[in-house]
Design a protein around this motif. Structure first.
Motif, PDB file in Angstrom:
ATOM      1  N   ALA A 139      25.079  -3.233  42.680  1.00 23.53           N
ATOM      2  CA  ALA A 139      25.800  -3.552  41.444  1.00 23.53           C
ATOM      3  C   ALA A 139      26.502  -2.309  40.922  1.00 23.53           C
ATOM      4  O   ALA A 139      25.910  -1.243  40.780  1.00 23.53           O
ATOM      5  CB  ALA A 139      24.828  -4.093  40.405  1.00 23.53           C
ATOM      6  N   GLY A 140      27.766  -2.438  40.647  1.00 26.02           N
ATOM      7  CA  GLY A 140      28.535  -1.317  40.130  1.00 26.02           C
ATOM      8  C   GLY A 140      29.139  -0.418  41.186  1.00 26.02           C
ATOM      9  O   GLY A 140      29.918   0.489  40.862  1.00 26.02           O
ATOM     10  N   ALA A 141      28.799  -0.648  42.457  1.00 22.58           N
ATOM     11  CA  ALA A 141      29.370   0.175  43.525  1.00 22.58           C
ATOM     12  C   ALA A 141      30.865  -0.092  43.633  1.00 22.58           C
ATOM     13  O   ALA A 141      31.315  -1.236  43.571  1.00 22.58           O
ATOM     14  CB  ALA A 141      28.683  -0.126  44.850  1.00 22.58           C
ATOM     15  N   GLN A 142      31.640   0.969  43.813  1.00 25.35           N
ATOM     16  CA  GLN A 142      33.094   0.840  43.886  1.00 25.35           C
ATOM     17  C   GLN A 142      33.642   1.716  45.007  1.00 25.35           C
ATOM     18  O   GLN A 142      33.076   2.757  45.325  1.00 25.35           O
ATOM     19  CB  GLN A 142      33.742   1.260  42.564  1.00 25.35           C
ATOM     20  N   VAL A 143      34.742   1.264  45.581  1.00 30.78           N
ATOM     21  CA  VAL A 143      35.450   2.068  46.572  1.00 30.78           C
ATOM     22  C   VAL A 143      36.236   3.140  45.835  1.00 30.78           C
ATOM     23  O   VAL A 143      37.063   2.835  44.975  1.00 30.78           O
ATOM     24  CB  VAL A 143      36.400   1.192  47.415  1.00 30.78           C
ATOM     25  N   ARG A 144      35.988   4.399  46.186  1.00 32.56           N
ATOM     26  CA  ARG A 144      36.662   5.519  45.531  1.00 32.56           C
ATOM     27  C   ARG A 144      37.825   6.075  46.357  1.00 32.56           C
ATOM     28  O   ARG A 144      38.561   6.931  45.873  1.00 32.56           O
ATOM     29  CB  ARG A 144      35.652   6.626  45.227  1.00 32.56           C
ATOM     30  N   ASP A 145      37.970   5.589  47.575  1.00 33.79           N
ATOM     31  CA  ASP A 145      39.089   6.019  48.421  1.00 33.79           C
ATOM     32  C   ASP A 145      39.436   4.862  49.352  1.00 33.79           C
ATOM     33  O   ASP A 145      38.760   4.627  50.354  1.00 33.79           O
ATOM     34  CB  ASP A 145      38.712   7.263  49.223  1.00 33.79           C
ATOM     35  N   ALA A 146      40.492   4.144  49.019  1.00 33.84           N
ATOM     36  CA  ALA A 146      40.878   2.953  49.782  1.00 33.84           C
ATOM     37  C   ALA A 146      41.427   3.284  51.155  1.00 33.84           C
ATOM     38  O   ALA A 146      41.579   2.392  51.989  1.00 33.84           O
ATOM     39  CB  ALA A 146      41.904   2.139  48.994  1.00 33.84           C
ATOM     40  N   ALA A 147      41.726   4.573  51.412  1.00 29.47           N
ATOM     41  CA  ALA A 147      42.153   4.960  52.748  1.00 29.47           C
ATOM     42  C   ALA A 147      40.977   5.037  53.709  1.00 29.47           C
ATOM     43  O   ALA A 147      41.142   4.901  54.915  1.00 29.47           O
ATOM     44  CB  ALA A 147      42.866   6.314  52.707  1.00 29.47           C
ATOM     45  N   VAL A 148      39.775   5.250  53.160  1.00 33.00           N
ATOM     46  CA  VAL A 148      38.564   5.351  53.975  1.00 33.00           C
ATOM     47  C   VAL A 148      37.855   4.010  54.069  1.00 33.00           C
ATOM     48  O   VAL A 148      37.399   3.599  55.143  1.00 33.00           O
ATOM     49  CB  VAL A 148      37.616   6.426  53.409  1.00 33.00           C
ATOM     50  N   ILE A 149      37.721   3.318  52.944  1.00 29.98           N
ATOM     51  CA  ILE A 149      37.134   1.974  52.917  1.00 29.98           C
ATOM     52  C   ILE A 149      38.235   1.022  52.468  1.00 29.98           C
ATOM     53  O   ILE A 149      38.579   0.951  51.281  1.00 29.98           O
ATOM     54  CB  ILE A 149      35.928   1.881  51.955  1.00 29.98           C
ATOM     55  N   ARG A 150      38.803   0.315  53.404  1.00 26.37           N
ATOM     56  CA  ARG A 150      39.936  -0.554  53.084  1.00 26.37           C
ATOM     57  C   ARG A 150      39.458  -1.769  52.290  1.00 26.37           C
ATOM     58  O   ARG A 150      38.407  -2.339  52.579  1.00 26.37           O
ATOM     59  CB  ARG A 150      40.628  -1.034  54.359  1.00 26.37           C
ATOM     60  N   PRO A 151      40.204  -2.185  51.289  1.00 27.94           N
ATOM     61  CA  PRO A 151      39.860  -3.411  50.573  1.00 27.94           C
ATOM     62  C   PRO A 151      39.860  -4.603  51.527  1.00 27.94           C
ATOM     63  O   PRO A 151      40.648  -4.645  52.479  1.00 27.94           O
ATOM     64  CB  PRO A 151      40.979  -3.529  49.530  1.00 27.94           C
ATOM     65  N   VAL A 152      39.005  -5.565  51.288  1.00 31.81           N
ATOM     66  CA  VAL A 152      38.887  -6.705  52.200  1.00 31.81           C
ATOM     67  C   VAL A 152      40.195  -7.474  52.322  1.00 31.81           C
ATOM     68  O   VAL A 152      40.470  -8.083  53.353  1.00 31.81           O
ATOM     69  CB  VAL A 152      37.754  -7.658  51.762  1.00 31.81           C
ATOM     70  N   ARG A 153      41.032  -7.415  51.312  1.00 31.38           N
ATOM     71  CA  ARG A 153      42.282  -8.196  51.350  1.00 31.38           C
ATOM     72  C   ARG A 153      43.293  -7.645  52.352  1.00 31.38           C
ATOM     73  O   ARG A 153      44.250  -8.336  52.711  1.00 31.38           O
ATOM     74  CB  ARG A 153      42.910  -8.248  49.956  1.00 31.38           C
ATOM     75  N   ARG A 154      43.113  -6.399  52.823  1.00 26.20           N
ATOM     76  CA  ARG A 154      44.059  -5.855  53.784  1.00 26.20           C
ATOM     77  C   ARG A 154      43.344  -5.162  54.952  1.00 26.20           C
ATOM     78  O   ARG A 154      43.809  -4.151  55.471  1.00 26.20           O
ATOM     79  CB  ARG A 154      45.050  -4.893  53.119  1.00 26.20           C
ATOM     80  N   ALA A 155      42.225  -5.745  55.349  1.00 31.83           N
ATOM     81  CA  ALA A 155      41.447  -5.178  56.453  1.00 31.83           C
ATOM     82  C   ALA A 155      41.712  -5.921  57.748  1.00 31.83           C
ATOM     83  O   ALA A 155      42.195  -7.062  57.744  1.00 31.83           O
ATOM     84  CB  ALA A 155      39.957  -5.245  56.131  1.00 31.83           C
ATOM     85  N   GLY A 156      41.384  -5.274  58.860  1.00 33.07           N
ATOM     86  CA  GLY A 156      41.512  -5.897  60.163  1.00 33.07           C
ATOM     87  C   GLY A 156      40.261  -6.654  60.521  1.00 33.07           C
ATOM     88  O   GLY A 156      39.386  -6.891  59.698  1.00 33.07           O
ATOM     89  N   ARG A 157      40.155  -7.050  61.777  1.00 39.79           N
ATOM     90  CA  ARG A 157      38.996  -7.775  62.267  1.00 39.79           C
ATOM     91  C   ARG A 157      38.227  -6.925  63.271  1.00 39.79           C
ATOM     92  O   ARG A 157      38.812  -6.195  64.064  1.00 39.79           O
ATOM     93  CB  ARG A 157      39.414  -9.097  62.935  1.00 39.79           C
ATOM     94  N   SER A 158      36.896  -7.038  63.221  1.00 41.73           N
ATOM     95  CA  SER A 158      36.052  -6.261  64.126  1.00 41.73           C
ATOM     96  C   SER A 158      35.754  -7.054  65.385  1.00 41.73           C
ATOM     97  O   SER A 158      35.643  -8.265  65.355  1.00 41.73           O
ATOM     98  CB  SER A 158      34.734  -5.897  63.418  1.00 41.73           C
ATOM     99  N   ARG A 159      35.616  -6.320  66.486  1.00 39.95           N
ATOM    100  CA  ARG A 159      35.157  -6.919  67.723  1.00 39.95           C
ATOM    101  C   ARG A 159      34.104  -6.002  68.330  1.00 39.95           C
ATOM    102  O   ARG A 159      34.393  -5.126  69.138  1.00 39.95           O
ATOM    103  CB  ARG A 159      36.327  -7.111  68.717  1.00 39.95           C
ATOM    104  N   LEU A 160      32.871  -6.171  67.855  1.00 39.05           N
ATOM    105  CA  LEU A 160      31.796  -5.256  68.269  1.00 39.05           C
ATOM    106  C   LEU A 160      31.335  -5.561  69.679  1.00 39.05           C
ATOM    107  O   LEU A 160      31.010  -4.673  70.438  1.00 39.05           O
ATOM    108  CB  LEU A 160      30.628  -5.377  67.283  1.00 39.05           C
TER     109      LEU A 160
END
Length: 248
Positions: free
Chosen positions: A226-247
């Motif tokens: 609760a309250g956690a926020q992304v402080r650098d969108a270049a490192v943690i991309r917002p979900v609205r503009r992220a790619g897909r993982s293929r682990l």
């Protein structure tokens, strides 16, 4: 983690933490860069004295290697499993925060003992789904499949590999971490908000079970982030503009 699942006694995991990235010719580097440089020397693209200079800079502090390799992947996933405190997966080994985390881990394990909170209550099927979702968002080491499934076996949880493919089709890839070319390092992820911020992004898509208990205050995952926020969108991309993982 495997011993905690096997013995089922109150447990809080605290690691030594990741090392800082090195610097060479104005760029951040880590262990994988020296591996690649060995190949460059073999093909005549780099001189041996340049390789030596890089080797002297690549691993500048104590700690696990600075990228999202096996050790750091597992440290990050331990947070998602609920067996370590927020920040434990990403806080650099040389930061004073790591010492504070160690002290807080000692306090947390006493609270877990008082509450009789055991790994069997934390290592549920939903907790393993949470961990693998975070793994895919991070682009973690494929070795994490081996290790997390080994922990699941000790916990008596069956997690078929097919479920990983199902998750990979749904989970966005939020972080580009070394050893990916041009990726960030663990210290960058920590300053960007760490695993709590990654999980907060995934929670927006309903990809995590937020009712899972954790050792952080013996509360739920939802309470922990609760309250956690992304402080650098270049490192943690917002979900609205992220790619897909293929682990896998």
């Amino acid at each position: 983690l495997m011993a905690a699942a096997r013995l089922d006694i109150p447990t809080v995991v605290i690691s030594g933490g990741p090392m800082l990235a090195g610097r060479f010719r104005g760029e951040h580097i880590d262990l994988i860069d020296t591996f690649e440089a060995v190949g460059q020397v073999a093909t005549g693209q780099m001189a041996e004295d340049e390789l030596h200079a890089m080797e002297m800079e690549a691993c500048p502090t104590c700690g696990s290697c600075a990228g999202m390799f096996t050790a750091n992947s597992m440290n990050c996933l331990t947070e998602a499993l609920g067996l370590s405190l927020p920040g434990s997966g990403t806080c650099p080994a040389v930061h004073s925060e790591r010492l504070r985390l160690a002290k807080e881990a000692g306090m947390a394990v006493m609270h877990a003992l008082e509450a009789d909170l055991r790994p069997s209550q934390l290592l549920t099927p939903a907790a393993f789904r949470n961990a693998f979702a975070v793994d895919m968002a991070l682009g973690g080491s494929t070795n994490s499949v081996l290790h997390v499934l080994a922990v699941a076996q000790e916990a008596g949880v069956r997690f078929p590999l097919a479920q990983l493919n199902e998750l990979s089709a749904r989970v966005p890839h939020l972080c580009k971490m070394s050893p990916a070319a041009g990726g960030h390092h663990i210290e960058d992820l920590h300053h960007a908000g760490g695993i709590s911020a990654v999980m907060a992004e995934l929670a927006q898509l309903g990809l995590l079970d937020l009712e899972q208990r954790t050792v952080a205050g013996c509360g739920t995952l939802g309470q922990s982030i609760a309250g956690a926020q992304v402080r650098d969108a270049a490192v943690i991309r917002p979900v609205r503009r992220a790619g897909r993982s293929r682990l896998v």
